[in-house]
Scaffold this motif. Structure first.
Motif, PDB file in Angstrom:
ATOM      1  N   TYR A  49      47.743  34.711  51.281  1.00 49.56           N
ATOM      2  CA  TYR A  49      48.337  34.118  50.072  1.00 49.56           C
ATOM      3  C   TYR A  49      49.776  33.652  50.337  1.00 49.56           C
ATOM      4  CZ  TYR A  49      50.403  34.101  45.370  1.00 49.56           C
ATOM      5  OH  TYR A  49      51.075  33.767  44.222  1.00 49.56           O
ATOM      6  N   ALA A 131      43.000  34.237  42.266  1.00 53.99           N
ATOM      7  CA  ALA A 131      41.874  35.150  42.059  1.00 53.99           C
ATOM      8  C   ALA A 131      40.718  34.467  41.336  1.00 53.99           C
ATOM      9  CB  ALA A 131      42.336  36.375  41.280  1.00 53.99           C
ATOM     10  N   TRP A 134      39.154  31.692  43.644  1.00 53.02           N
ATOM     11  CA  TRP A 134      38.425  32.320  44.755  1.00 53.02           C
ATOM     12  C   TRP A 134      37.035  32.753  44.272  1.00 53.02           C
ATOM     13  CZ3 TRP A 134      39.806  34.171  49.899  1.00 53.02           C
ATOM     14  CH2 TRP A 134      38.816  34.984  50.475  1.00 53.02           C
ATOM     15  N   THR A 135      36.981  33.419  43.129  1.00 49.85           N
ATOM     16  CA  THR A 135      35.711  33.939  42.625  1.00 49.85           C
ATOM     17  C   THR A 135      34.753  32.819  42.244  1.00 49.85           C
ATOM     18  OG1 THR A 135      36.923  35.869  41.791  1.00 49.85           O
ATOM     19  CG2 THR A 135      34.684  35.537  40.978  1.00 49.85           C
ATOM     20  N   THR A 180      34.604  41.268  42.708  1.00 52.11           N
ATOM     21  CA  THR A 180      35.361  40.392  43.609  1.00 52.11           C
ATOM     22  C   THR A 180      36.636  39.905  42.929  1.00 52.11           C
ATOM     23  OG1 THR A 180      33.391  39.643  44.810  1.00 52.11           O
ATOM     24  CG2 THR A 180      35.308  38.193  44.851  1.00 52.11           C
ATOM     25  N   LEU A 181      36.512  39.433  41.717  1.00 50.02           N
ATOM     26  CA  LEU A 181      37.663  38.911  40.978  1.00 50.02           C
ATOM     27  C   LEU A 181      38.769  39.964  40.863  1.00 50.02           C
ATOM     28  CD1 LEU A 181      38.967  36.756  39.082  1.00 50.02           C
ATOM     29  CD2 LEU A 181      37.739  37.870  37.202  1.00 50.02           C
ATOM     30  N   VAL A 184      40.360  40.932  44.368  1.00 47.93           N
ATOM     31  CA  VAL A 184      41.321  39.922  44.843  1.00 47.93           C
ATOM     32  C   VAL A 184      42.605  40.008  44.031  1.00 47.93           C
ATOM     33  CG1 VAL A 184      41.759  37.452  45.092  1.00 47.93           C
ATOM     34  CG2 VAL A 184      39.520  38.379  45.704  1.00 47.93           C
ATOM     35  N   LEU A 185      42.459  40.139  42.722  1.00 42.51           N
ATOM     36  CA  LEU A 185      43.643  40.240  41.861  1.00 42.51           C
ATOM     37  C   LEU A 185      44.494  41.459  42.237  1.00 42.51           C
ATOM     38  CD1 LEU A 185      45.083  39.115  39.299  1.00 42.51           C
ATOM     39  CD2 LEU A 185      43.758  40.788  37.997  1.00 42.51           C
ATOM     40  N   SER A 491      36.595  34.495  35.320  1.00 44.23           N
ATOM     41  CA  SER A 491      37.333  33.694  36.299  1.00 44.23           C
ATOM     42  C   SER A 491      37.956  32.470  35.638  1.00 44.23           C
ATOM     43  CB  SER A 491      36.400  33.265  37.440  1.00 44.23           C
ATOM     44  OG  SER A 491      35.851  34.393  38.098  1.00 44.23           O
TER      45      SER A 491
END
Length: 511
Positions: A49, A131, A134-135, A180-181, A184-185, A491
Motif C-alpha cells: 500500500y 480494501a 481489492w474485495t 477478505t474485506l 485487508v482493512l 465493499s
C-alpha cells in the motif's frame, strides 16, 4: 528503520523495485492455508500500500499491483506444477509456466486497488477505497472462464484447531469475501496511527469473543438426523489412475475397504443408517455401463447406499461427464449428478490456448441439484472444484441437510493444493450452516459440522476408512439467505465512503 528501508526499494523503481514487489506478493501467500500465517499480512499489504501511494504515477502503481499479484498467486498456486508432472513426457515444456501462467491471468485484478486508491485523498478514505476495491476485484474471479475464486485472503483465518474455528465464524454473516474485506482493512488500519491500531485490537477482541461463543454452541435443527458416513480413501496415485494398469486390484481394494467401513459403522454407530462414499476417480471404468461392478459394490456395502464418482459418456467423440452417482442397496443407480463447474485447463481447454492440452474434454452438467434419497437424506452433491464457490454450493430453493464433495487431489501431490481445497469445505460449512463431507482419493478427507468444526479426518497418502455420525444442519445463516450480495454491498459501501471523503477533501481545499 527497517520498514523505511524496505519502502525505499519500490520507490526507486527499476529491477530492484520489481523484484521486491514480486517477493512481497509471495510473502503475502504465507498467510494462505495450510500455513495460515496471517500476521504477515499487515507487513506485506502495508508495504504494498505504501509503495502504491508513493509511486510517481498511475503506470508505476499499476505495475506494482500486477507484480504483487504475480508473486502472490504464483506462490499460492505453486502446486499446479505437480499436475503437469503427471504428463511430463507430453508437456515437459509447460512445467515452468503452470503456476506463473495462471497467475498471469488473475494478477491484473490486483491493479484495481492499486489504481483506485490513488483517486482519493490519503488517510482513511484511501484505506477504505483500497480494501473495498481489492474485495470487489477478487470477487470478480468467478467470471474468469468457468470461475477461479481460489485463495481469497479471507481463507488466511482458517487456522487449524479451535482458534480457526473462532476466527471463521463471521463467515456465517458475511462469507469468505467479507472476511477478505475486513482482513485487508485491518492490515492497513494498523499503520494509521495509534487510534487505528487500538481499533484493530478492540475489533479483534470482539471478533474472537463472538466467534468463541458461536463455535462453542450447538444449534442443530430439531428432527434432522443425518446418516453415519463411511468415507473410503483408497490412496491411488495419479499415475495409477491414468494408467489403469492395476485397475482390478484397485477396485478390489475399494471393495475391501467398503466392507470394513460398513462393519465399523455397525459397531461404532449402532442404530444409525450408514452411507458409503467413494471419491472421484475411485471406479476405474464406466459404472453406468457395468452392472457386474455395481452388484459387487452393493454386496460389499451390505445394504448401505454408496455414493461414488465415475465418468460417463456424453454425445460426441471423446466427450464425457464427470459424475457422482448414487447406488441403491440392490446396485441400481438411483441418481446421477453431472459436474457443472469445470476446471479450466484441467477439464476443458480455454479459448486462449493455441493448442489442445487435453486429449478429451468434459461436458458441463445442467447445474446444482439436491438429492432426497432413502437412507441418504437430503444431500447436495458436488464434484471436486465446485466446493470453492462461496455462495454457489446450494441449489436455489433446494436446501439440503448436508453437503458432499468428492475429489481426486492426487494430481497435486503432497502439497498445499489439497489442503487449500479442503479448507474451502470448512468455510462452506460455516457460510451455509450445513455439515460438509469432503472425500478425497489420496487425502486429505474430512467431515465438518455446520459450524466448521472438524468431526474427523484422514491423513494424506494413506489407505484409510473414516466412520463418523454426521451432525445435523442448522437454520439458514444470514449469508445463506443473501449470499455474496452481502460482501459486495459492504465493499461498495467502503468505496462510496472513500468517494464521499474525497468530496469533503476537495470542498475543503476550495474554501
Amino acid at each position: 528503520m527497517v520498514v523505511k528501508a524496505l519502502c525505499s526499494l519500490p520507490q526507486q523503481g527499476g529491477w530492484r523495485g520489481a523484484v521486491f514487489m514480486l517477493v512481497l506478493g509471495a510473502v503475502a501467500a504465507l498467510a494462505l492455508p495450510p500455513l495460515c500465517f496471517s500476521p504477515i499480512l499487515p507487513l506485506a499489504l502495508g508495504l504494498f500500500y505504501k509503495a502504491v501511494c508513493a509511486a510517481p504515477g498511475r503506470r508505476q502503481a499499476a505495475l506494482w499491483g500486477f507484480l504483487f499479484g504475480m508473486g502472490y498467486h504464483t506462490a499460492g498456486l505453486y502446486w499446479l506444477t505437480n499436475a503437469i508432472l503427471t504428463r511430463v513426457h507430453e508437456f515437459w515444456w509447460v512445467v515452468p509456466f503452470a503456476a506463473p501462467g495462471v497467475a498471469l491471468l488473475i494478477a491484473p485484478l490486483v491493479m484495481v486497488p492499486a489504481l483506485f486508491c490513488r483517486s482519493v485523498p490519503p488517510g482513511w478514505p484511501r484505506v477504505a477505497m483500497f480494501a473495498g476495491s481489492w474485495t470487489l476485484a477478487d470477487m470478480a474471479r468467478v467470471f474468469y472462464f468457468s470461475g477461479f475464486p481460489w485463495n481469497p485472503l479471507g481463507s488466511a483465518l482458517e487456522v487449524p484447531g479451535w482458534l480457526g474455528d473462532w476466527l471463521i465464524q463471521p463467515a456465517s454473516l458475511i462469507g469468505v469475501d467479507g472476511l477478505t474485506l475486513l482482513l485487508v482493512l485491518a492490515s492497513l488500519a494498523v499503520w494509521q496511527g495509534r487510534r487505528g491500531l487500538l481499533a484493530v485490537v478492540a475489533c479483534a477482541g470482539l471478533w474472537c469473543g463472538w466467534g468463541a461463543w458461536r463455535a462453542g454452541h450447538e444449534a442443530v435443527l430439531p428432527g434432522h438426523v443425518n446418516p453415519a458416513v463411511v468415507v473410503v480413501q483408497g490412496n491411488v496415485t495419479e499415475d495409477e489412475v491414468l494408467g489403469r494398469d492395476d485397475a482390478v486390484s484397485q477396485f478390489r481394494s475399494y471393495l475391501e475397504l467398503t466392507a470394513q467401513g460398513v462393519r465399523d459403522a455397525q459397531r461404532l454407530v449402532p442404530g444409525r443408517l450408514a452411507v458409503v462414499v467413494w471419491p472421484e476417480s475411485a471406479f476405474p471404468g464406466l459404472l453406468e455401463e457395468e452392472g457386474w461392478a455395481r452388484q459387487a459394490i452393493a454386496a460389499a456395502a451390505s445394504g448401505a447406499p454408496v455414493l461414488l464418482g465415475s465418468d460417463r459418456r456424453a454425445a460426441g467423440v471423446d466427450r464425457w461427464y464427470n459424475s457422482l452417482m448414487a447406488l441403491a442397496p440392490d446396485g441400481h443407480i438411483e441418481a446421477i449428478y453431472d459436474k457443472s463447474r469445470l476446471v479450466p485447463f484441467g477439464e476443458y481447454d480455454p479459448w486462449i490456448l493455441p493448442f489442445h492440452l487435453l486429449p478429451a474434454e468434459v461436458v458441463p452438467g445442467p447445474g446444482l441439484i439436491t438429492w432426497n434419497l432413502p437412507q441418504v437424506g437430503r444431500v447436495g452433491p458436488m464434484v471436486c472444484y465446485e466446493i470453492v464457490f462461496s455462495g454457489g454450493v446450494v441449489a436455489p430453493g433446494q436446501r439440503p441437510d448436508w453437503l458432499l464433495t468428492i475429489s481426486n487431489d492426487a494430481w497435486y501431490g503432497n502439497s498445499a493444493g489439497p489442503r487449500q481445497h479442503l479448507a474451502t469445505g470448512r468455510l462452506r460449512a460455516v457460510e451455509e450452516g450445513l455439515p460438509v463431507v469432503f472425500v478425497n482419493n489420496r487425502g486429505v478427507s474430512a467431515i465438518y459440522d455446520a459450524r466448521g468444526r472438524e468431526v474427523g479426518r484422514t491423513e494424506w497418502g494413506r489407505e484409510q476408512v473414516l466412520v463418523r455420525p454426521l451432525p445435523g444442519p442448522e437454520a439458514k445463516t444470514f449469508f445463506a439467505l443473501l449470499g455474496r450480495w452481502i460482501p459486495a454491498l459492504m465493499s461498495l459501501l467502503f468505496v462510496g465512503a472513500a468517494l464521499v471523503g474525497r468530496w469533503f477533501y476537495e470542498k475543503g481545499r476550495s474554501v
